[in-house]
Design an enzyme around this catalytic site. Structure first.
Site, PDB file in Angstrom:
ATOM      1  N   CYS A  94       0.813  -1.218   0.000  1.00 10.74           N
ATOM      2  CA  CYS A  94       0.000   0.000   0.000  1.00 10.74           C
ATOM      3  C   CYS A  94       0.853   1.279   0.000  1.00 10.74           C
ATOM      4  CB  CYS A  94      -0.976  -0.036   1.168  1.00 10.74           C
ATOM      5  SG  CYS A  94      -2.374   1.063   0.888  1.00 10.74           S
ATOM      6  N   ARG A 127     -12.323   6.833  -0.865  1.00 14.67           N
ATOM      7  CA  ARG A 127     -11.326   5.785  -0.558  1.00 14.67           C
ATOM      8  C   ARG A 127     -11.773   4.451  -1.154  1.00 14.67           C
ATOM      9  NH1 ARG A 127      -7.418   7.336   2.507  1.00 14.67           N
ATOM     10  NH2 ARG A 127      -6.621   5.262   2.898  1.00 14.67           N
ATOM     11  N   HIS A 190      -3.302  -5.303   2.240  1.00 11.95           N
ATOM     12  CA  HIS A 190      -2.894  -5.357   3.648  1.00 11.95           C
ATOM     13  C   HIS A 190      -3.381  -6.677   4.212  1.00 11.95           C
ATOM     14  CE1 HIS A 190      -1.688  -1.212   4.394  1.00 11.95           C
ATOM     15  NE2 HIS A 190      -2.701  -0.793   3.672  1.00 11.95           N
TER      16      HIS A 190
HETATM   17  N1  GLN Z   1      -1.960   6.866   2.422  1.00 10.11           N
HETATM   18  C1  GLN Z   1      -2.089   6.050   1.264  1.00 10.11           C
HETATM   19  C2  GLN Z   1      -3.455   6.125   0.619  1.00 10.11           C
HETATM   20  O1  GLN Z   1      -4.418   6.461   1.278  1.00 10.11           O
HETATM   21  C3  GLN Z   1      -1.726   4.614   1.612  1.00 10.11           C
HETATM   22  C4  GLN Z   1      -2.670   4.032   2.609  1.00 10.11           C
HETATM   23  C5  GLN Z   1      -2.261   2.709   3.133  1.00 10.11           C
HETATM   24  O2  GLN Z   1      -1.073   2.379   3.250  1.00 10.11           O
HETATM   25  N2  GLN Z   1      -3.254   1.939   3.556  1.00 10.11           N
HETATM   26  O3  GLN Z   1      -3.605   5.845  -0.525  1.00 10.11           O
END
Ligand code: GLN
Length: 253
Positions: A94, A127, A190
């Site tokens: 990520c 998101r 993740h």
């Molecule tokens: N901050 C990054 C995003 O929101 C990565 C997030 C994460 O590692 N889960 O895309």
């Protein structure tokens, strides 16, 4: 006794959703086969000697943490690139995946990455959060995980890690997830990724062992029935959902 040295980069800043569980998985699966893992955490700002490392883990982080990490990347950029070009094994998750690329442009900042991969990431307000199932050409068994990112990653001519069957992936639109480059797997999954997908763990271990000890190193199989059941449970749970691209995924038992 065969031994791998695992560098965990910036666990003080990049460790969302249990990404460090991936290290435990590397360690246990080596130990169960009579091998050893040495894990070296490198806190932000510490010097890193990549020539001593066999596997590197770069985990995920919030935009703010990524911005902080960005300041340290310049110091390691050349050595990290050389490690990758010399077939060093990397798992980047990520935020770590995004930082391997040229930049991550958020609504507030331009975060410069390592530029090891020719990819770019741009933030969008919605998101991308979901369980995810993909099929990677590296494995017969699907890869399952969880994604949560604001960034959309454009991978250009790079090879994706897999095709998305359920979930959103690199951009939510491309139908692909992650990047595979040499011995690097960079992914939004993740989870932690490896305990849910022991086949991915073994793939990376084997690459690292072969790089260190020679191309004829093989990994003896482990009794993974429980892990496979858990993996299949997720695959089957999502196999008929509407986000799925139906054409080829197989049901696994
Ligand atoms: N901050 C990054 C995003 O929101 C990565 C997030 C994460 O590692 N889960 O895309």
């Amino acid at each position: 006794m065969k031994k791998l040295t695992i560098g965990h980069l910036y666990p003080d800043l990049l460790n969302l959703y249990g990404d460090r569980g991936n290290i435990q998985c590397f360690r246990k699966r080596l130990e169960w086969r009579g091998m050893e893992a040495e894990v070296i955490p490198f806190l932000s700002g510490e010097k890193i000697d990549f020539t001593k490392l066999d596997i590197v883990l770069l985990g995920g982080g919030s935009d703010r943490e990524q911005e902080l990490v960005c300041g340290f990347l310049k110091e390691i950029r050349d050595d990290f690139r050389e490690y990758v070009e010399n077939d060093g094994v990397v798992l980047a998750v990520c935020g770590g995946y995004q930082l391997l690329g040229k930049y991550y442009k958020t609504d507030k900042k331009m975060i410069e990455g390592l530029g090891i991969l020719d990819i770019t990431t741009e933030w969008e307000p919605e998101r991308l959060i979901r369980n995810i199932v993909l099929q990677s050409p590296l494995f017969e068994r699907p890869v399952v995980g969880f994604e949560n990112h604001g960034g959309r990653t454009y991978i250009g001519d790079h090879t994706p890690f897999g095709k998305v069957f359920y979930g959103l992936g690199n951009t939510g639109k491309s139908g692909y997830e992650g990047v595979v480059y040499k011995n690097v797997i960079a992914t939004y999954l993740h989870g932690p990724l490896l305990p849910k997908n022991p086949h991915v763990c073994d793939h990376l271990l084997k690459r690292a062992l072969q790089r260190k000890y020679g191309a004829d190193v093989e990994l003896e199989p482990l009794p993974d029935e429980l892990e496979h059941k858990a993996n299949s449970y997720i695959v089957n749970r999502y196999s008929d959902r509407k986000y799925i691209l139906k054409e080829t995924i197989k049901r696994h038992t």
